[in-house]
Structure formats: C-alpha cells, structure tokens
Design an enzyme around this catalytic site. Structure first.
Site, short mmCIF file in Angstrom:
data_model
loop_
_atom_site.label_atom_id
_atom_site.label_comp_id
_atom_site.label_asym_id
_atom_site.label_seq_id
_atom_site.Cartn_x
_atom_site.Cartn_y
_atom_site.Cartn_z
N ASP A 105 -48.59 -9.03 -50.13
CA ASP A 105 -48.73 -10.40 -49.58
C ASP A 105 -47.92 -10.53 -48.29
O ASP A 105 -48.42 -11.01 -47.26
CB ASP A 105 -48.22 -11.44 -50.58
CG ASP A 105 -49.12 -11.57 -51.80
OD1 ASP A 105 -50.31 -11.23 -51.70
OD2 ASP A 105 -48.61 -12.01 -52.86
N GLU B 132 -57.37 -12.86 -59.65
CA GLU B 132 -56.84 -13.69 -58.56
C GLU B 132 -57.99 -14.32 -57.79
O GLU B 132 -59.11 -13.81 -57.79
CB GLU B 132 -55.99 -12.83 -57.61
CG GLU B 132 -54.68 -12.38 -58.22
CD GLU B 132 -53.70 -11.85 -57.18
OE1 GLU B 132 -53.98 -11.91 -55.97
OE2 GLU B 132 -52.63 -11.36 -57.59
N HIS C 219 -51.83 -16.40 -58.37
CA HIS C 219 -51.23 -15.37 -59.23
C HIS C 219 -51.33 -15.91 -60.65
O HIS C 219 -50.32 -16.31 -61.23
CB HIS C 219 -49.75 -15.15 -58.89
CG HIS C 219 -49.49 -14.41 -57.63
ND1 HIS C 219 -48.21 -14.20 -57.14
CD2 HIS C 219 -50.32 -13.80 -56.75
CE1 HIS C 219 -48.28 -13.50 -56.00
NE2 HIS C 219 -49.55 -13.25 -55.75
N HIS D 63 -53.86 -18.01 -52.17
CA HIS D 63 -54.40 -17.25 -53.29
C HIS D 63 -53.60 -17.57 -54.55
O HIS D 63 -52.57 -18.22 -54.50
CB HIS D 63 -54.48 -15.75 -53.00
CG HIS D 63 -53.17 -15.04 -52.91
ND1 HIS D 63 -52.41 -15.02 -51.77
CD2 HIS D 63 -52.48 -14.29 -53.82
CE1 HIS D 63 -51.32 -14.29 -51.98
NE2 HIS D 63 -51.33 -13.84 -53.22
ZN LIG Z 1 -50.21 -12.36 -54.09
#
Ligand SMILES: [Zn+2]
Length: 154
Positions: free
Chosen positions: A107, A32, A96, A94
């Site tokens: 999250d 990530e 995935h 961010h």
């Molecule tokens: Zn996440």
C-alpha cells in the site's frame, strides 16, 4: 466524515463512506475491494463527493486489490468534463475486511507512486479495515497520516 492533517481538511460525503463500508459485509468481504475517490480541491482542503467501486477487470483477492479496470480513470475523466473541470481524481480507497486498516508495505509503495504522479495536487488514501478507518494525505512527495475530526468539532 472529516479528516485532518495539520490545517488541511478532507471532507468525505456520507454517501461515499457508506458505499465503501458495504464492502465489509457478506458477500463482498471475502476479498478486498477498492476504487478511486472523486472530488474537488477547495483551497487547501479537499471535498470527496463520489467513489468508484470494483469493476469487472479489477483483481480482487483476500489480501490484495489491483485496480486494473480502465473504467475508474474513465469515470474521473467524465466527471472532470461534466463538472466544468472542478471534479476529478483526488485519491483512492480499498478495504482490509476483517483485518487492521494499517497500510501494508505494498500500500505504502503504491501510494508513494500515486503521490509522485500527482505533484500538481494532493492525493487522499483511505483504507477501511475491520477496526475502522486509516486515512493518509500525499502531498509534495510526503505522506501524512490524517486524524479523524470528532463529529462535535465538525
Ligand atoms: Zn491494503
């Protein structure tokens, strides 16, 4: 790209979207990635003009990104000063990579903390997953999922 939550719009500059999408491709997609979103408030709306990118002291794992490097907040502070106090931290992003963009329990927990710590403003949360974007707006302790405004309506 434009996201909407009720009457509130979040405009994200193309350059920002492209920078984030780069982290879905080899070799960056092994873990990530993430950073902060920098922009300005325009009445009820938010314009996102820049994002920070993963830095040396961040922790990147296959299913986890921890923004530990102080450089992100440093960038937000510099932009705040340079812009004459208009541009600042307005949220975070961010990836995935290879997975759904739906936020994880972690999250949601992190975003609730950010929203609580930013009661003066609103915070934008972006995830770019293998299946597209997930965007949320945190304001007054409440997180709302935003929809994508189709390009024709822009
Ligand atoms: Zn996440």
């Amino acid at each position: 790209m434009i996201f909407r939550a009720g009457m509130r719009l979040v405009v994200v500059h193309n350059q920002v979207m492209m920078r984030i999408e780069r982290y879905l491709r080899v070799p960056e997609n092994a873990t990530e990635a993430g950073g902060i979103l920098i922009g300005c408030y325009r009445g009820p709306h938010i314009e996102i003009t820049e994002c920070s990118e993963p830095l040396r002291r961040d922790r990147r794992a296959q299913l986890r990104f921890d923004r530990d490097d102080p450089g992100h907040q440093g960038l937000a502070k510099r932009r705040w000063t340079e812009s004459g106090r208009t541009h600042t931290f307005v949220g975070e992003w961010h990836t995935h990579p290879g997975f759904s963009s739906t936020p994880s329990g972690i999250d949601l927990k992190t975003w609730r903390e950010v929203t609580r710590n930013n009661l003066a403003g609103s915070s934008v949360f972006l995830i770019r997953g293998g299946d597209g974007w997930w965007a949320g707006l945190g304001a007054g302790r409440i997180l709302t999922r935003m929809s994508i405004v189709p390009p024709d309506d822009e």
